[in-house]
Motif scaffolding. Structure first.
Motif, PDB file in Angstrom:
ATOM      1  N   ILE A   1      -9.754  -0.113  -0.614  1.00 38.59           N
ATOM      2  CA  ILE A   1      -8.525  -0.707  -1.147  1.00 38.59           C
ATOM      3  C   ILE A   1      -8.609  -2.200  -1.443  1.00 38.59           C
ATOM      4  CG2 ILE A   1      -7.076   1.017  -0.037  1.00 38.59           C
ATOM      5  CD1 ILE A   1      -6.331  -1.184   2.006  1.00 38.59           C
TER       6      ILE A   1
ATOM      7  N   LEU B   1       0.825  -1.207   0.000  1.00 43.47           N
ATOM      8  CA  LEU B   1       0.000   0.000   0.000  1.00 43.47           C
ATOM      9  C   LEU B   1       0.858   1.255   0.000  1.00 43.47           C
ATOM     10  CD1 LEU B   1      -2.787  -1.188   2.444  1.00 43.47           C
ATOM     11  CD2 LEU B   1      -2.701  -1.347  -0.036  1.00 43.47           C
TER      12      LEU B   1
ATOM     13  N   THR C   1       0.739   8.367   5.230  1.00 46.71           N
ATOM     14  CA  THR C   1       0.681   7.155   4.414  1.00 46.71           C
ATOM     15  C   THR C   1       0.045   6.038   5.234  1.00 46.71           C
ATOM     16  OG1 THR C   1       2.834   6.327   5.095  1.00 46.71           O
ATOM     17  CG2 THR C   1       2.795   7.813   3.186  1.00 46.71           C
TER      18      THR C   1
ATOM     19  N   LYS D   1      -3.855   8.363  -3.948  1.00 47.97           N
ATOM     20  CA  LYS D   1      -2.598   7.794  -4.388  1.00 47.97           C
ATOM     21  C   LYS D   1      -1.643   8.940  -4.675  1.00 47.97           C
ATOM     22  CE  LYS D   1      -0.588   4.800  -7.867  1.00 47.97           C
ATOM     23  NZ  LYS D   1      -0.836   3.986  -9.055  1.00 47.97           N
TER      24      LYS D   1
ATOM     25  N   LEU E   1      -8.856   7.587  -5.375  1.00 51.35           N
ATOM     26  CA  LEU E   1      -8.906   6.161  -5.686  1.00 51.35           C
ATOM     27  C   LEU E   1     -10.259   5.734  -6.235  1.00 51.35           C
ATOM     28  CD1 LEU E   1      -6.918   4.551  -2.752  1.00 51.35           C
ATOM     29  CD2 LEU E   1      -6.169   5.011  -5.076  1.00 51.35           C
TER      30      LEU E   1
ATOM     31  N   LEU F   1      -0.210   5.139  -0.867  1.00 53.27           N
ATOM     32  CA  LEU F   1      -1.604   5.466  -0.563  1.00 53.27           C
ATOM     33  C   LEU F   1      -1.624   6.315   0.699  1.00 53.27           C
ATOM     34  CD1 LEU F   1      -3.512   2.153  -1.285  1.00 53.27           C
ATOM     35  CD2 LEU F   1      -2.986   4.039  -2.816  1.00 53.27           C
TER      36      LEU F   1
END
Length: 134
Positions: free
Chosen positions: A119, A3, A49, A17, A31, A6
């Motif tokens: 996600i 990930l 993040t 992103k 996203l 992200l």
């Protein structure tokens, strides 16, 4: 689970992103299907993040990625984010058994469920994370 890149942006719903950087700040892309791009100035906006986010634990902090991994590997069904507080808490006791129940609020659990649902369909979700640079 890879990930990397992200991010969550304070004051903005959803996840983004990180796709680049310019003089004005970081260039982010949503996203969702719209793939809207925006520039975030770090002097006025906080950004984190997903790899760096942790949840309060009783003994030590729990990495968000570990919670996502538990949901994924144990095939735990996520409740609706509009579920009552008891349902949300029971779910979180299953996926993060040592979380600090006094400092992790229902709103935090809802955000984690929302992020997971965003996600889980991404290709990054099934990729291995790259080795850390030494």
């Amino acid at each position: 689970m890879n990930l990397r890149g992200l991010v969550s942006v304070t004051g903005k719903p959803g996840l983004f992103k990180l796709i680049g950087q310019n003089k004005g700040g970081f260039v982010l892309e949503t996203l969702d299907a719209s793939k809207l791009k925006s520039v975030v100035n770090l002097s006025t906006t906080k950004m984190a993040t997903l790899e760096d986010i942790t949840i309060y634990g009783e003994d030590e902090e729990i990495r968000l990625l570990d919670i996502f991994e538990k949901i994924k590997t144990d095939n735990v069904e996520t409740p609706d984010v509009k579920a009552d507080g008891a349902t949300l808490r029971n779910f979180f006791r299953e996926v993060a058994p040592n979380h600090d129940e006094e400092r992790v609020y229902s709103s935090d659990i809802k955000k984690i469920i929302t992020w997971y649902n965003i996600i889980k369909e991404l290709p990054l979700f099934d990729e291995e994370a790259p080795a850390p640079l030494v």
